[in-house]
Enzyme design. Structure first.
Site, short mmCIF file in Angstrom:
data_model
loop_
_atom_site.label_atom_id
_atom_site.label_comp_id
_atom_site.label_asym_id
_atom_site.label_seq_id
_atom_site.Cartn_x
_atom_site.Cartn_y
_atom_site.Cartn_z
CG HIS A 75 -85.29 105.92 -63.45
ND1 HIS A 75 -85.62 106.23 -64.74
CD2 HIS A 75 -84.14 105.47 -63.35
CE1 HIS A 75 -84.75 105.75 -65.62
NE2 HIS A 75 -83.58 105.49 -64.76
CB SER B 248 -82.41 103.40 -66.94
OG SER B 248 -81.84 104.91 -66.97
CG ASP C 268 -88.90 107.78 -65.04
OD1 ASP C 268 -87.95 108.54 -64.15
OD2 ASP C 268 -88.42 106.72 -65.62
#
Length: 339
Positions: free
Chosen positions: A314, A160, A286
């Site tokens: 995600h 991320s 995502d």
């Protein structure tokens, strides 16, 4: 063509890897929740791996008075040092990070799980607040981690926001004395404005989760530095773009939100022309990282692999009911390819 060369070319050619979780694990919500909620330590303990007694905690001198912390898990016959970087409001204990570290250590790698500034309870360690443009101190932390473990090859993997940092290490590391053999971004947030807009427009569950995390950080930073921070006008805000704008104007060196975003926005062209090898793993579904941000990206130039999966949520990529992550063997494959 020898087998090694054939394997390498096969890896580089993959753009839609075979990842097909069972029906009950296919939803974006399920994948994303499992990324942070699966009991990684317990699952790996069943396989005979427990990183906790093998790891030591370190405070790193990152230069300019900045200190960051992390956990080093050495390996007696190391194939290389892998620096892992968590996502926003994560830590060295995050499930996805701990699981990746366990998989890598089992394969013979030394691992350093780095904590970004103001993460893992380190709000009192540095007076200035964390923000996402602080790539200099992450590079300093990696240089310091190399002093602790001088394994021959260096690899950097982030998730991320940590994926954004990892890719920037690949971009800017070589000119700053950091030379990764490969930097991998998993669900990397390469366009920060789009990510914040996606959080604001996305499921209330995710929005509320991130908002509570941010409010807790404000509280902990205020407690760590009494009288230094006043977030009274920040706390009522619920829109992440506006909340970030207020934070940037009040507590960073950047005059505008656009200035700040520009410092860590990455484009496919930047990645392809990076100073060292990169790889990207992301998912079409995502809900935090818009897949359109990767339009035009492919495995060419410095991008050794671009895995664009239809599912995975995600940072999830959970492939079976044993809660194994598809990304772990894939990353190990990529590291072998790059070595």
């Amino acid at each position: 063509m020898d087998d090694a060369r054939h394997d390498r070319e096969s890896l580089l050619a993959v753009t839609t890897p075979a990842f097909e979780p069972p029906l009950g694990l296919r939803s974006t919500l399920m994948q994303t929740i499992l990324a942070t909620k699966r009991p990684a330590r317990r699952l790996w303990a069943r396989r005979g791996i427990d990183l906790v007694p093998l790891s030591t905690s370190h405070v790193l001198d990152c230069g300019d008075g900045v200190r960051l912390t992390g956990m080093l898990t050495p390996h007696a016959s190391s194939r290389g040092l892998v620096v892992l970087i968590h996502g926003w409001e994560g830590s060295h204990e995050s499930s996805y990070l701990y699981s990746m570290a366990s998989a890598l250590h089992r394969e013979g790698y030394a691992v350093f799980r780095l904590n970004l500034r103001d993460h893992a309870g380190t709000h009192a360690l540095n007076e200035q607040m964390f923000h996402s443009a602080r790539i200099g101190e992450v590079l300093g932390a990696i240089r310091a981690a190399r002093q602790l473990d001088a394994s021959n090859d260096l690899f950097v993997i982030g998730f991320s926001l940590g994926g954004n940092f990892a890719l920037r290490v690949g971009l800017y590391g070589p000119e700053n004395g950091v030379h990764p053999k490969l930097s991998i971004g998993i669900s990397p947030a390469i366009h920060p404005r789009h990510t914040l807009e996606a959080i604001d427009a996305g499921p209330k569950l995710f929005h509320g989760y991130f908002l509570e995390k941010w409010r807790l950080t404000m509280e902990l930073k205020s407690q760590a530095w009494p009288g230094r921070y006043d977030f009274s006008t920040h706390r009522p805000l619920r829109n992440f773009v506006e909340l970030t704008r207020r934070f940037v104007e009040d507590y960073t060196e950047y005059e505008t939100l656009e200035d700040y975003f520009e410092r860590y926005t990455l484009t496919p062209a930047m990645l392809v022309n990076a100073a060292s090898p990169l790889a990207v793993i992301t998912a079409v579904d995502d809900s935090v990282i818009p897949i359109q941000d990767f339009d035009g990206l492919r495995a060419t130039g410095s991008v050794l692999a671009y895995d664009r999966l239809l599912r995975g949520g995600h940072c999830g990529f959970i492939e079976d009911w044993a809660l194994n992550a598809w990304t772990e063997p894939r990353v190990i494959e990529l590291l072998r390819c790059a070595a």
